[in-house]
Design a protein around this motif. Structure first.
Motif, PDB file in Angstrom:
ATOM      1  N   ALA A 158       0.878  -1.040   0.009  1.00  0.00           N
ATOM      2  CA  ALA A 158       0.004   0.051   0.030  1.00  0.00           C
ATOM      3  C   ALA A 158       0.881   1.423  -0.101  1.00  0.00           C
ATOM      4  CB  ALA A 158      -0.812  -0.059   1.391  1.00  0.00           C
ATOM      5  N   PHE A 159       1.853   1.324   0.759  1.00  0.00           N
ATOM      6  CA  PHE A 159       2.554   2.592   0.998  1.00  0.00           C
ATOM      7  C   PHE A 159       3.992   2.523   0.290  1.00  0.00           C
ATOM      8  CE2 PHE A 159      -0.424   2.431   4.698  1.00  0.00           C
ATOM      9  CZ  PHE A 159      -1.412   3.579   4.524  1.00  0.00           C
ATOM     10  N   GLY A 160       4.490   1.469  -0.017  1.00  0.00           N
ATOM     11  CA  GLY A 160       5.772   1.367  -0.842  1.00  0.00           C
ATOM     12  C   GLY A 160       6.996   1.224   0.377  1.00  0.00           C
TER      13      GLY A 160
ATOM     14  N   THR B  59     -23.245  -1.531   4.741  1.00  0.00           N
ATOM     15  CA  THR B  59     -21.832  -1.158   4.337  1.00  0.00           C
ATOM     16  C   THR B  59     -21.701   0.328   4.533  1.00  0.00           C
ATOM     17  OG1 THR B  59     -22.409  -0.946   1.998  1.00  0.00           O
ATOM     18  CG2 THR B  59     -21.674  -3.209   2.785  1.00  0.00           C
ATOM     19  N   PHE B  60     -20.495   0.806   4.866  1.00  0.00           N
ATOM     20  CA  PHE B  60     -20.167   2.148   5.125  1.00  0.00           C
ATOM     21  C   PHE B  60     -18.991   2.431   4.222  1.00  0.00           C
ATOM     22  CE2 PHE B  60     -22.874   1.063   8.761  1.00  0.00           C
ATOM     23  CZ  PHE B  60     -23.618   1.938   8.706  1.00  0.00           C
ATOM     24  N   THR B  61     -18.590   3.404   3.941  1.00  0.00           N
ATOM     25  CA  THR B  61     -17.324   3.830   3.259  1.00  0.00           C
ATOM     26  C   THR B  61     -16.656   5.245   3.808  1.00  0.00           C
ATOM     27  OG1 THR B  61     -18.175   3.095   1.189  1.00  0.00           O
ATOM     28  CG2 THR B  61     -16.464   4.489   0.873  1.00  0.00           C
ATOM     29  N   LEU B  62     -15.357   5.018   4.235  1.00  0.00           N
ATOM     30  CA  LEU B  62     -14.408   5.812   4.281  1.00  0.00           C
ATOM     31  C   LEU B  62     -13.552   6.398   3.183  1.00  0.00           C
ATOM     32  CD1 LEU B  62     -13.104   4.630   8.058  1.00  0.00           C
ATOM     33  CD2 LEU B  62     -14.766   6.115   7.568  1.00  0.00           C
ATOM     34  N   ASP B  63     -13.835   7.409   2.511  1.00  0.00           N
ATOM     35  CA  ASP B  63     -13.238   7.856   1.413  1.00  0.00           C
ATOM     36  C   ASP B  63     -11.888   8.167   1.516  1.00  0.00           C
ATOM     37  OD1 ASP B  63     -15.739   8.006   0.255  1.00  0.00           O
ATOM     38  OD2 ASP B  63     -16.261  10.260   0.659  1.00  0.00           O
ATOM     39  N   GLY B  64     -11.068   7.821   0.603  1.00  0.00           N
ATOM     40  CA  GLY B  64      -9.437   8.124   0.697  1.00  0.00           C
ATOM     41  C   GLY B  64      -8.779   7.302   1.784  1.00  0.00           C
ATOM     42  N   LYS B  65      -9.164   6.384   2.185  1.00  0.00           N
ATOM     43  CA  LYS B  65      -8.594   5.375   3.286  1.00  0.00           C
ATOM     44  C   LYS B  65      -8.174   4.155   2.414  1.00  0.00           C
ATOM     45  CE  LYS B  65      -8.538   7.905   6.863  1.00  0.00           C
ATOM     46  NZ  LYS B  65      -7.299   8.653   7.671  1.00  0.00           N
ATOM     47  N   GLY B  66      -8.308   3.731   1.546  1.00  0.00           N
ATOM     48  CA  GLY B  66      -7.741   2.590   0.829  1.00  0.00           C
ATOM     49  C   GLY B  66      -6.347   2.601   0.237  1.00  0.00           C
ATOM     50  N   ILE B  67      -6.077   2.166  -1.086  1.00  0.00           N
ATOM     51  CA  ILE B  67      -4.716   2.014  -1.444  1.00  0.00           C
ATOM     52  C   ILE B  67      -4.326   3.212  -2.218  1.00  0.00           C
ATOM     53  CG2 ILE B  67      -3.194   0.449  -2.749  1.00  0.00           C
ATOM     54  CD1 ILE B  67      -3.983  -0.815  -0.331  1.00  0.00           C
TER      55      ILE B  67
END
Length: 374
Positions: free
Chosen positions: A133-135, A310-318
């Motif tokens: 995810a973060f390199g 389901t719920f979504t947290l924007d920008g918390k993925g890869i």
């Protein structure tokens, strides 16, 4: 459309050399010049040529692996059967069958005096879900072929040099005559005295035994980009085996294996997980703890939340591998039914059930009303 790897009969982790070998075999089998008037063979050859055009090109192959055939479109087609024919000339395909006709039809063996590119190499590196995810940076150890440092690639011991082959006069090939059903055909083949190099070594280097090459161990620190996914590859140009006669070195391909995460699964740049919640939390609403790749955060679920919501947290993925944006974290809540209750807990629950009316269970009422209507 058939899978390009299936068409060539290679795996998705095949090296460039394996793809090239598979192509040569199929080209000899289906090429129109070997199958005059065979429309089926011609169509097969077009299919093989198209698959090779994409898989032999690093950029096209990467886009094909990620996006399919559409991803490789608009980057240059495979073309027809003329010219270089997908990176091979006719000598590459037919040289093994007929050799060189009168010296004008030169196969691969006739080019041994020219620059020969080095072979590509492949290695595998295993990283964690978070590292993908973060390199990260990983140390790679591998073996490769390099020019012999003792003789500088000449293959000769100190104080000596290669001699011109007396059998082929330095041409690297000799003419022979073959009897065939079509009559006697004059062809050329690699000189057996010098192996097609045009030169002989009388006093070989003791370290490389006259090959001019040697195997060495290498250690590299490889930068793994953020957002890379399982099965994707990193290419390091010129880090493969050394070429011969001034040819370029091959490339080193790093296949990335990402270990599964105990909580998250990945689809593209989005990640998913399930979070258990209690019945009171679902019924009354609550602030629950949600794991993310950076650590836990809190999220408020509303009153009356149903299991499976389901719920979504924007920008918390890869993070995107090209550095543009980031995926989302999607979590599903699952209501955990209590087990092992004592009598006091059961009595309290019965009183709660008696206190609830039909309006508190609208889904159940709607479900059974369908039967009553029937």
């Amino acid at each position: 459309m058939r899978d390009y790897y299936e068409i060539l009969g290679v795996s998705k982790t095949a090296t460039n050399d394996e793809i090239k070998k598979a192509y040569r075999v199929l080209a000899k089998k289906y090429h129109p010049d070997l199958n005059p008037g065979d429309k089926e063979a011609e169509e097969k050859m077009k299919e093989v040529n198209q698959a090779y055009d994409v898989l032999s090109n690093e950029e096209k192959r990467a886009r094909y692996d990620q996006f399919g055939p559409e991803g490789a479109e608009g980057m240059g087609g495979a073309g027809g059967f003329g010219g270089g024919f997908g990176g091979f000339d006719f000598g590459d395909i037919f040289g093994d069958i007929f050799g060189s006709f009168g010296g004008g039809f030169v196969g691969g063996s006739a080019r041994r005096n020219g620059p020969i590119p080095g072979d590509d190499l492949s290695q595998r590196v295993t990283i964690s879900f978070e590292e993908a995810a973060f390199g990260c940076k990983k140390e790679i150890r591998y073996s490769k072929v390099e020019t012999c440092q003792n003789c500088g690639g000449s293959g000769c011991a100190d104080g000596s040099s290669p001699k011109t082959c007396t059998k082929c006069n330095g041409m690297g090939q000799v003419r022979v005559q073959q009897r065939t059903p079509l009559g006697v055909i004059q062809t050329t083949k690699a000189c057996d005295a010098c192996g097609g190099t045009g030169k002989t070594i009388e006093n070989p280097c003791k370290k490389c035994r006259g090959t001019g090459m040697g195997s060495v161990s290498k250690t590299l620190e490889v930068s793994i980009p953020a957002g890379i996914d399982n099965g994707q590859r990193i290419s390091l140009r010129g880090m493969g085996n050394a070429g011969r006669n001034g040819g370029p070195a091959g490339d080193l391909y790093i296949a990335v294996v990402v270990r599964p995460h105990p909580v998250f699964t990945r689809d593209g740049y989005d990640i998913y997980c399930e979070i258990p919640i209690t019945f009171p939390e679902a019924a009354l609403g609550a602030e629950i703890r949600v794991p993310t790749l950076e650590g836990d955060t809190t999220f408020r679920i509303p009153e009356g939340t149903q299991t499976g919501t389901t719920f979504t947290l924007d920008g918390k993925g890869i993070p995107s591998v090209n550095g543009r944006g980031r995926g989302n974290l999607v979590f599903k809540v699952v209501v955990e039914v209590p087990r092992g209750m004592n009598e006091a807990q059961k009595d309290a629950l019965r009183k709660f059930a008696d206190a609830c009316g039909k309006s508190n269970y609208s889904k159940k009422e709607k479900f059974f009303s369908k039967f009553r209507k029937g």
